[in-house]
Design a protein around this motif. Structure first.
Motif, PDB file in Angstrom:
ATOM      1  N   GLY A  55       0.800  -1.215   0.000  1.00 54.78           N
ATOM      2  CA  GLY A  55       0.000   0.000   0.000  1.00 54.78           C
ATOM      3  C   GLY A  55       0.834   1.268   0.000  1.00 54.78           C
ATOM      4  N   TYR A  56       2.137   1.105  -0.062  1.00 54.79           N
ATOM      5  CA  TYR A  56       3.012   2.273   0.012  1.00 54.79           C
ATOM      6  C   TYR A  56       2.888   3.146  -1.230  1.00 54.79           C
ATOM      7  N   ASN A  57       2.729   2.518  -2.384  1.00 54.90           N
ATOM      8  CA  ASN A  57       2.612   3.263  -3.633  1.00 54.90           C
ATOM      9  C   ASN A  57       1.229   3.105  -4.235  1.00 54.90           C
ATOM     10  N   THR A  58       0.685   4.204  -4.704  1.00 60.90           N
ATOM     11  CA  THR A  58      -0.595   4.201  -5.398  1.00 60.90           C
ATOM     12  C   THR A  58      -0.454   4.959  -6.716  1.00 60.90           C
ATOM     13  N   TYR A  59      -1.282   4.580  -7.674  1.00 56.60           N
ATOM     14  CA  TYR A  59      -1.231   5.183  -9.002  1.00 56.60           C
ATOM     15  C   TYR A  59      -2.649   5.475  -9.448  1.00 56.60           C
ATOM     16  N   TYR A  60      -2.819   6.572 -10.171  1.00 62.00           N
ATOM     17  CA  TYR A  60      -4.146   6.989 -10.587  1.00 62.00           C
ATOM     18  C   TYR A  60      -4.144   7.445 -12.043  1.00 62.00           C
ATOM     19  N   ALA A  61      -5.269   7.242 -12.699  1.00 61.74           N
ATOM     20  CA  ALA A  61      -5.484   7.860 -13.997  1.00 61.74           C
ATOM     21  C   ALA A  61      -5.628   9.364 -13.788  1.00 61.74           C
ATOM     22  N   ASP A  62      -5.186  10.129 -14.767  1.00 64.01           N
ATOM     23  CA  ASP A  62      -5.275  11.576 -14.639  1.00 64.01           C
ATOM     24  C   ASP A  62      -6.714  12.039 -14.438  1.00 64.01           C
ATOM     25  N   SER A  63      -7.655  11.318 -15.024  1.00 58.55           N
ATOM     26  CA  SER A  63      -9.055  11.726 -14.970  1.00 58.55           C
ATOM     27  C   SER A  63      -9.666  11.618 -13.573  1.00 58.55           C
ATOM     28  N   VAL A  64      -9.029  10.849 -12.680  1.00 54.25           N
ATOM     29  CA  VAL A  64      -9.600  10.660 -11.337  1.00 54.25           C
ATOM     30  C   VAL A  64      -8.678  11.174 -10.239  1.00 54.25           C
ATOM     31  N   LYS A  65      -7.478  11.592 -10.599  1.00 54.11           N
ATOM     32  CA  LYS A  65      -6.514  12.031  -9.602  1.00 54.11           C
ATOM     33  C   LYS A  65      -7.072  13.203  -8.808  1.00 54.11           C
ATOM     34  N   GLY A  66      -6.955  13.115  -7.486  1.00 57.09           N
ATOM     35  CA  GLY A  66      -7.484  14.159  -6.613  1.00 57.09           C
ATOM     36  C   GLY A  66      -8.927  13.949  -6.204  1.00 57.09           C
ATOM     37  N   ARG A  67      -9.622  13.035  -6.873  1.00 56.68           N
ATOM     38  CA  ARG A  67     -11.020  12.747  -6.535  1.00 56.68           C
ATOM     39  C   ARG A  67     -11.197  11.339  -5.983  1.00 56.68           C
ATOM     40  N   PHE A  68     -10.417  10.402  -6.475  1.00 54.12           N
ATOM     41  CA  PHE A  68     -10.525   9.003  -6.062  1.00 54.12           C
ATOM     42  C   PHE A  68      -9.327   8.620  -5.192  1.00 54.12           C
ATOM     43  N   THR A  69      -9.562   7.705  -4.249  1.00 53.18           N
ATOM     44  CA  THR A  69      -8.493   7.197  -3.400  1.00 53.18           C
ATOM     45  C   THR A  69      -8.601   5.676  -3.293  1.00 53.18           C
ATOM     46  N   ILE A  70      -7.509   5.000  -3.628  1.00 52.67           N
ATOM     47  CA  ILE A  70      -7.467   3.546  -3.486  1.00 52.67           C
ATOM     48  C   ILE A  70      -6.759   3.210  -2.183  1.00 52.67           C
TER      49      ILE A  70
END
Length: 126
Positions: A55-70
């Motif tokens: 869980g140390y690293n997470t990656y996001y699509a640009d379209s959801v970055k800042g809105r979604f959290t895994i």
């Protein structure tokens, strides 16, 4: 392989929030890289978010970055996707997936994952 079951989808208005959960069984959960993908009608499946084994690293699509959290709970064999500020373009079937290996680039590819859930529908009304 890992067996994955998603839950938490539903209908929400623009600007609302949903939390998706995915429970895993089978292969040791803590050894798996985990991802969320989505597929809208007539569209290809696309990457949403991924998380490494600790869980140390997470990656996001640009379209959801800042809105979604895994996030993940290795003790509970669960991976979650908190979705805030939802938009109509977030409407899709959301799938969780598991992989035995991955990196910052390959975890964005659906072919990296060898186990998939059945999907849960998320609909955002305007």
């Amino acid at each position: 392989q890992v067996q994955l079951v998603e839950s938490g989808g539903g209908l929400v208005q623009t600007g609302g929030s949903l939390r998706l959960s995915c429970v895993a069984s089978g292969r040791t959960f803590s050894a798996s890289y985990l991802g969320w993908f989505r597929q809208a009608p007539g569209m290809e499946r696309e990457f949403v978010a991924a998380i490494t084994r600790t869980g140390y690293n997470t990656y996001y699509a640009d379209s959801v970055k800042g809105r979604f959290t895994i996030s993940r709970d290795n003790a509970g064999n669960t991976v979650s996707l908190q979705m805030n500020s939802l938009k109509p373009e977030d409407t899709a079937v959301y799938y969780c997936a598991a992989a035995t290996r991955g990196g910052s680039v390959s975890l964005r590819w659906s072919r990296t994952y060898d186990s998939w859930g059945q999907g849960t529908q998320v609909t955002v009304s305007s």
